[in-house]
Design a protein around this motif. Structure first.
Motif, short mmCIF file in Angstrom:
data_model
loop_
_atom_site.label_atom_id
_atom_site.label_comp_id
_atom_site.label_asym_id
_atom_site.label_seq_id
_atom_site.Cartn_x
_atom_site.Cartn_y
_atom_site.Cartn_z
N THR A 138 0.49 -1.27 -0.07
CA THR A 138 -0.07 -0.09 0.30
C THR A 138 0.57 0.95 -0.08
O THR A 138 1.48 1.38 0.66
CB THR A 138 -0.94 0.07 1.20
N GLU A 171 0.13 5.47 0.25
CA GLU A 171 -0.31 6.18 1.47
C GLU A 171 0.22 7.70 1.04
O GLU A 171 1.20 7.99 1.47
CB GLU A 171 -1.19 6.34 1.95
N THR A 231 0.03 11.63 1.07
CA THR A 231 -0.30 12.96 1.96
C THR A 231 0.56 13.98 1.73
O THR A 231 1.46 14.39 1.40
CB THR A 231 -0.43 12.63 3.70
N ARG A 285 -5.36 13.48 1.66
CA ARG A 285 -4.36 12.11 1.44
C ARG A 285 -5.73 11.04 -0.03
O ARG A 285 -6.47 10.53 0.40
CB ARG A 285 -4.30 11.15 2.49
N ARG A 286 -4.42 9.89 0.08
CA ARG A 286 -5.22 9.05 -0.66
C ARG A 286 -4.29 7.65 -0.51
O ARG A 286 -2.78 8.03 -0.71
CB ARG A 286 -5.59 9.82 -2.25
N LYS A 287 -4.49 6.72 -0.80
CA LYS A 287 -4.11 5.31 -0.46
C LYS A 287 -4.34 4.66 -1.43
O LYS A 287 -5.03 4.40 -2.02
CB LYS A 287 -4.50 4.67 0.62
N ARG A 312 -2.92 0.50 -3.74
CA ARG A 312 -2.89 -1.11 -3.47
C ARG A 312 -2.32 -1.11 -4.44
O ARG A 312 -3.07 -1.81 -5.63
CB ARG A 312 -3.25 -1.61 -3.10
N THR A 327 -10.21 11.57 -3.23
CA THR A 327 -8.81 12.49 -2.34
C THR A 327 -9.84 12.22 -1.40
O THR A 327 -10.93 13.33 -1.65
CB THR A 327 -8.27 13.10 -3.21
#
Length: 208
Positions: A148, A150, A152, A167-169, A171, A188
């Motif tokens: 993952t 993430e 920010t 922030r956005r994650k 995978r 987001t």
């Protein structure tokens, strides 16, 4: 009917006046909400130019005014390991030589409305965090599980007293012979609550 209206004209005028006041209050509230929505800062973090770890990470300013990017934080999750650090300023390893122009050695800087910038490839972001935290990026990739990432973004916005952020994650999973990268959320996440904005301000202060 006309006589009834004449006899109750004062009451009817009072009701009409209050109805007009109520309409203007509702109109003003709708106008203020629309204005506030238009002036709210919005940062978009997205994957572009591919769906593997070679894809680029784009940061777009969808606000009505310019933002100034203060810091870029990246957190990597792989197996039982969670690594995170600030990658705002570029670091060079093993004889790498960067540009002499300071503007090309950092992600800090102004981003105008509807403008975007690239943070580079996701693979490079993972490698940068691994090196800065003393880990071997190949060991992270060979763990077998998903990775993952993430992102920010912390920034200044003219109409806001506190720092803003988003922030956005993403995978990445191994599929056959390549890494497949997808976003875990459709949008987001904007950092707007006073508590979270205070926390990111503390992060900036601790990093200085």
């Amino acid at each position: 009917m006309l006589q009834w209206i004449s006899d109750n004209s004062e009451v009817l005028n009072l009701v009409a006046n209050w109805a007009m006041v109520l309409i203007w209050i509702v109109y003003l509230q709708v106008f203020l909400l629309s204005f506030r929505r238009q002036t709210l800062p919005k940062i978009v973090i997205n994957r572009a130019a591919g769906s593997t770890l070679d894809a680029a990470c784009f940061v777009s300013n969808m606000s009505s005014d310019a933002i100034y990017i203060e810091s870029v934080l990246v957190e990597i999750g792989a197996g039982d390991d969670t690594l995170g650090c600030t990658i705002t300023d570029f670091e060079f390893f093993d004889g790498e030589k960067g540009s002499d122009d300071p503007k090309l050695r950092t992600y800090q800087g102004t981003l105008g409305p509807s403008q975007y910038t690239s943070l580079g490839k996701f693979e490079d972001l993972i490698a940068s965090v691994a090196r800065r935290t003393g880990h071997d990026v190949e060991n992270l990739k060979s763990a077998g599980g998903p990775i993952t990432v993430e992102i920010t973004i912390i920034a200044d916005y003219a109409s806001e007293d506190q720092l803003i952020g988003a922030r956005r994650k993403f995978r990445a999973t191994w599929e056959g012979d390549h890494w497949k990268l997808i976003a875990e959320t459709t949008e987001t996440q904007q950092i707007r609550s006073p508590r979270e904005r205070k926390r990111i301000s503390e992060l900036i202060a601790a990093d200085e």
